[in-house]
Design an enzyme around this catalytic site. Structure first.
Site, short mmCIF file in Angstrom:
data_model
loop_
_atom_site.label_atom_id
_atom_site.label_comp_id
_atom_site.label_asym_id
_atom_site.label_seq_id
_atom_site.Cartn_x
_atom_site.Cartn_y
_atom_site.Cartn_z
N GLU A 47 5.91 55.37 35.06
CA GLU A 47 6.27 54.13 33.96
C GLU A 47 7.54 54.27 33.31
OE1 GLU A 47 3.71 53.92 30.50
OE2 GLU A 47 5.06 52.66 29.49
N ARG A 51 13.13 49.74 27.55
CA ARG A 51 13.87 50.04 26.36
C ARG A 51 15.17 50.42 26.57
NH1 ARG A 51 9.74 54.16 23.75
NH2 ARG A 51 7.80 53.44 24.76
N THR A 74 6.25 48.97 28.03
CA THR A 74 6.91 48.20 27.13
C THR A 74 6.99 46.49 27.48
OG1 THR A 74 8.51 50.15 26.72
CG2 THR A 74 8.54 48.37 24.90
N LYS A 134 -5.01 51.03 27.94
CA LYS A 134 -4.12 52.19 27.33
C LYS A 134 -4.60 52.23 26.00
CE LYS A 134 0.52 52.71 25.88
NZ LYS A 134 2.14 52.27 26.33
C1 3PG Z 1 6.00 56.03 24.20
O1 3PG Z 1 5.80 55.51 23.15
O2 3PG Z 1 7.37 56.38 24.37
C2 3PG Z 1 5.11 56.55 24.97
O3 3PG Z 1 3.86 56.33 24.35
C3 3PG Z 1 5.06 58.00 25.24
O4 3PG Z 1 4.89 58.71 24.05
P1 3PG Z 1 5.51 60.36 24.00
O5 3PG Z 1 6.75 60.40 24.06
O6 3PG Z 1 4.59 60.72 22.55
O7 3PG Z 1 4.73 61.11 25.32
#
Ligand code: 3PG
Length: 213
Positions: A47, A51, A74, A134
């Site tokens: 994934e 961002r 995202t 999710k």
């Molecule tokens: C995020 O928001 O970047 C993802 O949910 C991953 O979260 P994490 O960095 O806690 O694994």
């Protein structure tokens, strides 16, 4: 794409490995070696979060890596869906779900792992025909006990919990009957990516890929 078809594809993506790496990539040059290391370590579903300004280019590069299945994270708007699809994303992930986003994903054949955090969120997706989602942000929402409790009245929904998950607690999530896989950034820590330590990332991937479920 119907919600049923979308969930079928998402279930197949989730079945590929116990962990879907959540990637925030700042430099396109990191895309290929990072994806290659994760795939070599046994984590083919990736994934890439939208961002960073280069995220779409990163998806384009990672999509060339043999054995990888690259998704876009995202996703917030219909424009994100269209751009991610054009870049080669095979699935999408969103922190939550809006009708506008779901409409766009269905119209543009983008299987979406839509974010849920409450029973009502889950019920809305089930009403629409989704059976895979999710659970986000997993730890902040109550973690394993919360996801287990949601599963009692709503066993039809299967989840990829994400947010606050690491090698330490992933096992507990993966032991739940409603959890297909988990998402997490711990397999690609920013410092190792910056250093280009792909061997170390491959090792982290291998450790994650060996998690039982
Ligand atoms: C995020 O928001 O970047 C993802 O949910 C991953 O979260 P994490 O960095 O806690 O694994």
């Amino acid at each position: 794409m119907t919600p049923q078809d979308a969930s079928q594809i998402c279930a197949e993506v989730c079945a590929l490995a116990p962990v879907v790496p959540v990637l925030v990539v700042k430099d396109v040059a990191h895309a290929r070696p990072l994806a290659e290391a994760l795939v070599a370590g046994g984590l083919p579903a990736l994934e890439v979060t939208l961002r960073t300004p280069v995220a779409l280019d990163v998806i384009r590069e990672m999509a060339k890596v043999e054995g990888g299945v690259v998704g876009a994270g995202t996703l917030l708007t219909p424009e994100d869906v269209i751009a991610a699809k054009a870049a080669g994303a095979k699935f999408g992930v969103s922190p939550g779900a809006t009708d506008r986003l779901l409409d766009a994903c269905e119209a543009h054949d983008m299987p979406l792992l839509a974010g849920t955090s409450t029973a009502s969120d889950v019920m809305k997706l089930l009403e629409r025909g989704y059976t895979v989602a999710k659970f986000f942000p997993a730890e902040a929402n109550g973690g394993v006990p919360a996801l287990k409790a949601i599963g009692a009245p709503l066993p039809q929904m299967k989840f990829c919990p994400t947010g606050g998950i690491s090698l330490k607690n992933a096992r507990d999530y993966l032991s739940l009957s409603n959890t297909l896989c988990v998402g997490g950034s711990w397999v690609a820590p920013a410092d190792l990516v910056e250093k280009g330590d792909w061997k170390a990332i491959e090792e982290l991937a291998r450790e994650a890929a060996a998690l039982p479920r």
